[in-house]
Design a protein around this motif. Structure first.
Motif, PDB file in Angstrom:
ATOM      1  N   PRO A   1      15.996   5.403   4.222  1.00  0.00           N
ATOM      2  CA  PRO A   1      16.594   5.303   2.931  1.00  0.00           C
ATOM      3  C   PRO A   1      14.804   5.215   1.971  1.00  0.00           C
ATOM      4  N   HIS A   2      14.617   5.596   1.190  1.00  0.00           N
ATOM      5  CA  HIS A   2      12.934   5.968   0.597  1.00  0.00           C
ATOM      6  C   HIS A   2      11.751   6.435   1.441  1.00  0.00           C
ATOM      7  N   GLU A   3      13.156   7.834   1.799  1.00  0.00           N
ATOM      8  CA  GLU A   3      11.620   8.802   2.405  1.00  0.00           C
ATOM      9  C   GLU A   3      12.149   9.833   1.354  1.00  0.00           C
ATOM     10  N   GLY A   4      13.297  10.148   0.699  1.00  0.00           N
ATOM     11  CA  GLY A   4      13.083  11.019  -0.252  1.00  0.00           C
ATOM     12  C   GLY A   4      13.532  10.155  -1.506  1.00  0.00           C
ATOM     13  N   SER A   5      13.472   8.752  -2.247  1.00  0.00           N
ATOM     14  CA  SER A   5      13.027   9.177  -3.479  1.00  0.00           C
ATOM     15  C   SER A   5      12.217   9.157  -4.244  1.00  0.00           C
ATOM     16  N   ALA A   6      11.037   8.894  -3.558  1.00  0.00           N
ATOM     17  CA  ALA A   6      10.190   9.399  -4.105  1.00  0.00           C
ATOM     18  C   ALA A   6       9.640  10.055  -5.313  1.00  0.00           C
ATOM     19  N   GLY A   7      10.026  11.451  -5.097  1.00  0.00           N
ATOM     20  CA  GLY A   7      10.356  12.468  -5.618  1.00  0.00           C
ATOM     21  C   GLY A   7       8.483  12.703  -5.577  1.00  0.00           C
ATOM     22  N   HIS A   8       7.962  13.901  -6.877  1.00  0.00           N
ATOM     23  CA  HIS A   8       7.306  14.513  -7.290  1.00  0.00           C
ATOM     24  C   HIS A   8       6.437  14.732  -6.067  1.00  0.00           C
ATOM     25  N   GLY A   9       6.682  15.062  -5.723  1.00  0.00           N
ATOM     26  CA  GLY A   9       6.037  15.694  -4.218  1.00  0.00           C
ATOM     27  C   GLY A   9       5.825  14.564  -2.697  1.00  0.00           C
TER      28      GLY A   9
ATOM     29  N   ALA B   1       8.520  12.420   6.754  1.00  0.00           N
ATOM     30  CA  ALA B   1       9.063  11.159   7.434  1.00  0.00           C
ATOM     31  C   ALA B   1       7.863  10.060   7.526  1.00  0.00           C
ATOM     32  N   ILE B   2       8.628   9.370   6.662  1.00  0.00           N
ATOM     33  CA  ILE B   2       7.325   8.190   6.637  1.00  0.00           C
ATOM     34  C   ILE B   2       7.133   7.493   8.344  1.00  0.00           C
ATOM     35  N   LEU B   3       5.456   7.440   8.294  1.00  0.00           N
ATOM     36  CA  LEU B   3       5.185   6.997   9.553  1.00  0.00           C
ATOM     37  C   LEU B   3       4.839   5.254   9.248  1.00  0.00           C
ATOM     38  N   PRO B   4       5.957   4.853  10.855  1.00  0.00           N
ATOM     39  CA  PRO B   4       5.445   3.450  10.251  1.00  0.00           C
ATOM     40  C   PRO B   4       4.432   3.284  10.864  1.00  0.00           C
ATOM     41  N   GLU B   5       3.870   1.626  10.792  1.00  0.00           N
ATOM     42  CA  GLU B   5       2.750   0.855  10.596  1.00  0.00           C
ATOM     43  C   GLU B   5       2.611   0.391  12.385  1.00  0.00           C
ATOM     44  N   ALA B   6       1.661   1.340  13.048  1.00  0.00           N
ATOM     45  CA  ALA B   6       1.586   0.630  15.002  1.00  0.00           C
ATOM     46  C   ALA B   6       1.207  -0.893  14.672  1.00  0.00           C
ATOM     47  N   ALA B   7       0.439  -1.117  13.848  1.00  0.00           N
ATOM     48  CA  ALA B   7      -0.510  -2.630  14.020  1.00  0.00           C
ATOM     49  C   ALA B   7      -0.305  -3.281  12.389  1.00  0.00           C
ATOM     50  N   VAL B   8      -0.586  -3.932  11.783  1.00  0.00           N
ATOM     51  CA  VAL B   8      -0.812  -4.574  10.619  1.00  0.00           C
ATOM     52  C   VAL B   8      -1.254  -5.826  11.088  1.00  0.00           C
ATOM     53  N   SER B   9      -3.154  -5.930  10.536  1.00  0.00           N
ATOM     54  CA  SER B   9      -3.858  -7.127  10.524  1.00  0.00           C
ATOM     55  C   SER B   9      -4.184  -7.521   8.936  1.00  0.00           C
TER      56      SER B   9
ATOM     57  N   PRO C   1      11.263  16.354   8.395  1.00  0.00           N
ATOM     58  CA  PRO C   1      12.268  15.442   7.178  1.00  0.00           C
ATOM     59  C   PRO C   1      12.132  14.398   7.301  1.00  0.00           C
ATOM     60  N   GLY C   2      12.297  13.856   5.868  1.00  0.00           N
ATOM     61  CA  GLY C   2      13.248  12.383   5.937  1.00  0.00           C
ATOM     62  C   GLY C   2      14.293  12.237   5.697  1.00  0.00           C
ATOM     63  N   GLY C   3      15.035  11.694   6.208  1.00  0.00           N
ATOM     64  CA  GLY C   3      16.223  10.646   6.441  1.00  0.00           C
ATOM     65  C   GLY C   3      16.858   9.794   5.691  1.00  0.00           C
TER      66      GLY C   3
ATOM     67  N   TRP D   1       0.692  -1.419   0.247  1.00  0.00           N
ATOM     68  CA  TRP D   1      -0.295   0.237   0.040  1.00  0.00           C
ATOM     69  C   TRP D   1       0.419   1.216   0.070  1.00  0.00           C
ATOM     70  N   PRO D   2       0.692   2.106  -0.045  1.00  0.00           N
ATOM     71  CA  PRO D   2       1.438   3.810  -0.232  1.00  0.00           C
ATOM     72  C   PRO D   2       1.731   3.997   1.038  1.00  0.00           C
ATOM     73  N   VAL D   3       2.175   4.484   1.148  1.00  0.00           N
ATOM     74  CA  VAL D   3       2.789   5.103   2.824  1.00  0.00           C
ATOM     75  C   VAL D   3       2.013   6.397   3.140  1.00  0.00           C
ATOM     76  N   LEU D   4       2.181   6.213   4.069  1.00  0.00           N
ATOM     77  CA  LEU D   4       1.427   7.968   5.317  1.00  0.00           C
ATOM     78  C   LEU D   4       2.991   8.967   5.757  1.00  0.00           C
ATOM     79  N   ARG D   5       2.932   9.403   5.591  1.00  0.00           N
ATOM     80  CA  ARG D   5       3.789  10.138   6.447  1.00  0.00           C
ATOM     81  C   ARG D   5       3.595  11.903   6.965  1.00  0.00           C
ATOM     82  N   ARG D   6       4.028  11.631   8.026  1.00  0.00           N
ATOM     83  CA  ARG D   6       4.411  13.132   8.801  1.00  0.00           C
ATOM     84  C   ARG D   6       5.052  14.693   7.769  1.00  0.00           C
ATOM     85  N   THR D   7       4.266  15.509   6.987  1.00  0.00           N
ATOM     86  CA  THR D   7       4.831  16.203   6.518  1.00  0.00           C
ATOM     87  C   THR D   7       5.621  17.208   7.473  1.00  0.00           C
ATOM     88  N   ASP D   8       5.466  17.457   8.354  1.00  0.00           N
ATOM     89  CA  ASP D   8       6.169  18.235   9.229  1.00  0.00           C
ATOM     90  C   ASP D   8       7.677  17.344   9.617  1.00  0.00           C
TER      91      ASP D   8
END
Length: 335
Positions: free
Chosen positions: A153-161, A165-173, A149-151, A140-147
């Motif tokens: 891997p993959h927090e800056g590689s997508a580009g296109h706006g 920082a990628i929010l990690p999932e606290a739980a996945v079912s 900065p992502g440092g 699925w597409p990641v969810l980010r905190r836009t306030d």
């Protein structure tokens, strides 16, 4: 003489101006098309306050009441919550063979090898995050905190706006459910499935919008907007997949016609067969008021309606048979 000098000066300016314009346009072409700024969406109308439940109607019914032939079981698959940090900008289901074809970042559980160049054979041979050996891939597409900065891997590689920082999932079912009106049949191995609409913001209708957003303290309420959850509650995303298979194909042009959704009464369209219904539920710890955005194509402006998910079934035949038996017998199982 004065007129001639003025004319000569004008000609020189025109030549220099043309050269400068050409240089600017050439640099722009070399740099590719301009992209919206990272802050281009979401907008305030994309959010709803779950602190005032009067603004949030009850969510749609998950399924109608079970009939006498229903397959009422439930199978849970423990695949972790991407502790391995498996991310990329690929989409094996929609854009196989195209590196960074998604133009945004996906997070994964299950098969640890999945990328644009995965094959059925490579998926079947790969390691998995699922505790009991399911090599299927769920993403699925990641969810980010836009306030922030992502440092990583993959927090800056997508580009296109897509920034932050990628929010990690606290739980996945990861669950498979049955049909409210009939027994289910086995999915074929390597079946591709998609739910949601990654271009919903610019689509003509919301017909393919499927993802539901909510807060952990109000499981009976859901929305297609980003929820502002009360302090101490988790933000949730629920992705329910189509479950009516045409009996022939593991993929199709457009990625939807071979596997369709049942009608509101739970009945599958003509010439399709009910298969186990995949539901992925994600939960996040988001501080109250923190700015968030779903990764998206640039023109989709991070709209929450564009949420989507993908699945490739890599279960072996015997493992899928266990899932089907559990659902059809009305049991609760772990697989």
């Amino acid at each position: 003489m004065g007129n001639e000098r003025r004319l000569l000066t004008l000609l020189i300016c025109l030549v220099l101006g043309s050269g400068l314009t050409a240089a600017v346009l050439g640099a722009a072409r070399a740099g590719g098309p301009r992209q919206p700024a990272a802050g281009a969406g979401p907008v305030p109308a994309d959010f709803v306050d779950f602190g005032d439940l009067g603004k949030v109607p009850p969510g749609p019914a998950e399924s109608p009441a079970a009939g006498p032939q229903a397959s009422t079981g439930r199978v849970s698959v423990d695949c972790g919550r991407n502790e391995e940090g498996h991310y990329n900008e690929d989409n094996l289901v929609v854009s196989p063979g195209l590196r960074s074809g998604a133009h945004h970042t996906h997070g994964y559980v299950g098969n640890l090898s999945t990328d644009a160049f995965s094959t059925d054979a490579s998926l079947a041979a790969a390691a998995t995050s699922c505790a009991r050996g399911d090599r299927s891939t769920y993403y699925w597409p990641v969810l980010r905190r836009t306030d922030r900065p992502g440092g990583r891997p993959h927090e800056g590689s997508a580009g296109h706006g897509n920034a932050g920082a990628i929010l990690p999932e606290a739980a996945v079912s990861v669950e498979f459910l049955g049909s409210p009106v009939s027994k289910v049949v086995a999915m074929p191995r390597f079946l591709r499935a998609m739910t949601g609409d990654a271009v919903a913001f610019t689509a003509d209708s919301d017909e393919d919008v499927r993802a539901r957003w909510g807060c952990s303290g109000s499981p009976d309420r859901s929305t297609t907007r980003y929820p502002r959850c009360p302090e101490g509650e988790r933000l949730t995303r629920t992705l329910t997949f189509p479950s009516c298979w045409n009996g022939l194909d593991t993929m199709s042009p457009g990625h939807r016609s071979h596997l369709r959704f049942p009608a509101a009464n739970g009945v599958c369209p003509q010439d399709t067969f009910p298969v186990p219904r995949l539901r992925i539920s994600l939960a996040y710890d988001v501080p109250a008021g923190a700015p968030i955005a779903l990764d998206s194509f640039p023109e989709q402006r991070h709209s929450p309606k564009t949420d989507h998910g993908m699945f490739v079934n890599v279960m072996t035949g015997p493992r899928m048979d266990q899932v089907v038996d559990c659902l059809n017998q009305g049991r609760t199982c772990r697989n």
